[in-house]
Enzyme design. Structure first.
Site, PDB file in Angstrom:
ATOM      1  N   HIS A  89       0.822  -1.214   0.000  1.00  0.00           N
ATOM      2  CA  HIS A  89       0.000   0.000   0.000  1.00  0.00           C
ATOM      3  C   HIS A  89       0.856   1.263   0.000  1.00  0.00           C
ATOM      4  CE1 HIS A  89      -4.107   1.678   1.330  1.00  0.00           C
ATOM      5  NE2 HIS A  89      -3.375   2.660   0.795  1.00  0.00           N
ATOM      6  N   LEU A  92       2.490   6.732  -4.904  1.00  0.00           N
ATOM      7  CA  LEU A  92       3.717   7.278  -5.527  1.00  0.00           C
ATOM      8  C   LEU A  92       3.513   8.652  -6.167  1.00  0.00           C
ATOM      9  CD1 LEU A  92       5.390   4.117  -7.135  1.00  0.00           C
ATOM     10  CD2 LEU A  92       6.090   5.354  -5.079  1.00  0.00           C
ATOM     11  N   ASN A 123      -4.643   6.254  -7.305  1.00  0.00           N
ATOM     12  CA  ASN A 123      -5.236   7.597  -7.242  1.00  0.00           C
ATOM     13  C   ASN A 123      -4.243   8.690  -7.628  1.00  0.00           C
ATOM     14  OD1 ASN A 123      -3.782   7.184  -4.842  1.00  0.00           O
ATOM     15  ND2 ASN A 123      -5.141   8.486  -3.627  1.00  0.00           N
ATOM     16  N   ASP A 334       0.632   2.574   3.759  1.00  0.00           N
ATOM     17  CA  ASP A 334      -0.197   3.669   3.220  1.00  0.00           C
ATOM     18  C   ASP A 334       0.648   4.939   3.083  1.00  0.00           C
ATOM     19  OD1 ASP A 334      -2.335   4.962   2.113  1.00  0.00           O
ATOM     20  OD2 ASP A 334      -3.568   4.997   3.923  1.00  0.00           O
ATOM     21  N   PHE A 352      -5.337  14.390   3.681  1.00  0.00           N
ATOM     22  CA  PHE A 352      -5.096  13.211   4.521  1.00  0.00           C
ATOM     23  C   PHE A 352      -3.803  12.523   4.085  1.00  0.00           C
ATOM     24  CE2 PHE A 352      -9.778  13.533   4.724  1.00  0.00           C
ATOM     25  CZ  PHE A 352     -10.007  13.315   6.075  1.00  0.00           C
ATOM     26  N   GLY A 353      -3.078  11.946   5.028  1.00  0.00           N
ATOM     27  CA  GLY A 353      -1.975  11.059   4.660  1.00  0.00           C
ATOM     28  C   GLY A 353      -0.640  11.419   5.278  1.00  0.00           C
TER      29      GLY A 353
HETATM   30  O1  DOR Z   1      -4.468   9.092   4.401  1.00  0.00           O
HETATM   31  C1  DOR Z   1      -4.704   8.762   3.261  1.00  0.00           C
HETATM   32  N1  DOR Z   1      -4.003   9.279   2.227  1.00  0.00           N
HETATM   33  N2  DOR Z   1      -5.683   7.912   3.027  1.00  0.00           N
HETATM   34  C2  DOR Z   1      -6.089   7.627   1.808  1.00  0.00           C
HETATM   35  O2  DOR Z   1      -6.996   6.854   1.680  1.00  0.00           O
HETATM   36  C3  DOR Z   1      -5.486   8.277   0.631  1.00  0.00           C
HETATM   37  C4  DOR Z   1      -4.133   8.717   0.930  1.00  0.00           C
HETATM   38  C5  DOR Z   1      -3.603   9.681  -0.100  1.00  0.00           C
HETATM   39  O3  DOR Z   1      -3.669   9.366  -1.292  1.00  0.00           O
HETATM   40  O4  DOR Z   1      -3.055  10.722   0.289  1.00  0.00           O
HETATM   41 ZN    ZN Z   2      -7.119   4.199   1.689  1.00  0.00          ZN
HETATM   42 ZN    ZN Z   3      -3.930   4.609   0.646  1.00  0.00          ZN
END
Ligand code: DOR
Ligand code: ZN
Ligand code: ZN
Length: 453
Positions: A89, A92, A123, A334, A352-353
């Site tokens: 997961h 990139l 995505n 992730d 998010f992320g």
């Molecule tokens: O925290 C996240 N970031 N969750 C996700 O589902 C997408 C990801 C992102 O692409 O930044």
């Molecule tokens: Zn996700």
């Molecule tokens: Zn993800």
């Protein structure tokens, strides 16, 4: 010089060999010796002190003191020699958001983190919903020649959730799985059709479980601590209802369902129940979700913002127990790089992320192995053997004749996480300044040393 070396080692076809294992400096790594380490093989559960001799990209011999004169020697004294980690997961950002990460920088970060294979989520911009974009990523990864990069295909065109993507063509182009990650396919009938195709093409479905309507404008976990900070919440049910739905769709279609980034206590219970029922389901957890709770969020700092969000102590405990009991099969990162500017605008507005490739192994060691939740063998299982099984890869073991994708990992070395040292373009981590144990000393892909500390 190369010819001389080839002669010394008795290889007949110099031309063919020369195209094989050229390392970054252009030298041939024909015979690589990893000596004095402890070999961890989750394939048969054996742990033994042995040298590992690698030739032409494959493990040639595992055994006591190899007398062989090698072209290159890696000293693994005090270290584990494990199957290279496989991260199922990763984001990139290539194509389209190369300022956040590229195939090249992501691969470098992966190598530094001990990962020899990474699975990229679709995505990107444009979304990976056709064979051309799959080929673009795979070709770029080949040019970079660092780690194996496997690109997944989106479930729906443009990830718009309206019609299926060109799954058949993407399968032909070599996707190992389909995933709508970043989003949920909210139309259950459409997802059901996608799962039916996944059965036909014998690939797993990697599910991001989030009911978008219930999530609304939520940015952090829905709990007391977060209410105090006046942030809109994301409840556990946002995740749990889709997990339950997807398990039922897997039961209905027979698809191999893999649940991404499980973060709630009930997700563990649902997965356990599904497995007891014989439904084809596997689950992953991320280091941030078993290390931090929402109470660790120090204030309005978006380096603590990810989806799903950091949950409560109870959830974290359930994840650890689920990992220990084998209910959760995989640890994935992730890895989600974003720029400092994007993350600097506060929790409400930032994306998010967080990044994860370069901190995962140390967090697993520190939080799970050293705390008695996992053995090192189980760590190798969840970070390599199980992902390989789920993805149908001939990897995840340390055995003679198998591809030499390996990591040399020092479990005792302590250090403080410093994002400025990351190879990733993303420095967005909540773990800056955290003291951890466990350092990747070398990463070997197809017999080639792609990273050495
Ligand atoms: O925290 C996240 N970031 N969750 C996700 O589902 C997408 C990801 C992102 O692409 O930044
Ligand atoms: Zn996700
Ligand atoms: Zn993800």
């Amino acid at each position: 010089m190369d010819r001389l070396k080839l002669a010394v080692f008795g290889l007949k076809n110099a031309g063919a060999a020369a195209t094989r294992n050229m390392n970054q400096k252009g030298f041939l790594d024909m015979l690589l010796l990893i000596e004095n380490g402890t070999v961890i093989n989750p394939g048969d559960g054996t742990e033994l002190k042995a040298d590992v001799l690698v030739e032409d990209g494959k493990i040639k011999k595992i055994g006591p003191k190899q007398k062989m004169k090698a072209d290159r020697v890696v000293d693994a004294a005090g270290c584990y020699v494990m199957p290279g980690f496989i991260d199922m997961h990763v984001h990139l950002r290539d194509p389209g958001q190369e300022h956040k990460e590229t195939v090249e920088t992501g691969s470098q970060a992966a190598a530094r983190g001990g990962f020899t294979t990474i699975v990229a989520m679709p995505n990107t911009k444009p979304v990976v919903d056709n064979a051309d974009v799959v080929n673009y990523v795979h070709n770029k990864a080949k040019d970079v020649r660092r780690v194996h990069v496997l690109q997944t295909g989106a479930v729906t065109r443009g990830q718009r959730g309206e019609e299926l993507a060109d799954i058949e063509a993407m399968v032909e182009a070599g996707i190992p799985a389909i995933s709508e990650d970043g989003k949920t396919v909210m139309n259950a009938q459409l997802y059901r059709e996608a799962m039916t195709l996944a059965v036909k093409y014998d690939i797993p479905v990697l599910s991001h479980c989030e009911d978008v309507n219930m999530a609304g404008a939520g940015v952090v976990n829905a709990d007391k601590a977060m209410k105090k900070m006046k942030f809109a919440g994301i409840s556990n049910a946002v995740e749990d209802v889709i997990i339950a739905r997807d398990i039922m769709l897997a039961k209905d279609t027979g698809a191999a369902l893999h649940l991404c980034h499980c973060s709630t206590k009930d997700s563990v219970r649902l997965v356990e129940l599904a497995k007891q029922e014989g439904i084809r389901v596997t689950a992953e957890a991320c280091p941030h979700h078993f290390t931090l709770t929402s109470e660790d969020i120090p204030g309005d700092d978006a380096n603590y913002k990810m989806n799903p969000p950091l949950r409560t102590k109870e959830d974290v405990q359930a994840l650890k127990e689920g990992l220990k009991a084998g209910i959760i099969d995989v640890i994935a990162t992730d890895h989600a790089p974003h720029t400092a500017i994007e993350k600097g605008v506060g929790i409400k507005r930032a994306p998010f992320g967080i990044v994860g490739l370069e901190t995962a192994a140390a967090l697993v060691m520190t939080e799970l192995v050293n705390q008695g939740y996992l053995t090192v063998m189980q760590m190798a299982g969840k970070m390599s053997y199980n992902p390989a099984k789920i993805l149908g890869l001939d990897k995840g073991v340390v055995e003679e004749g198998k591809p030499a994708d390996l990591v040399v990992f020092d479990p005792k070395k302590q250090y403080v996480i410093d994002p400025s040292e990351f190879y990733s373009k993303g420095k967005n981590t909540p773990f800056a300044g955290r003291k951890v144990k466990g350092v990747v000393m070398a990463t070997i892909v197809d017999g080639k040393v792609v990273y050495e500390k």
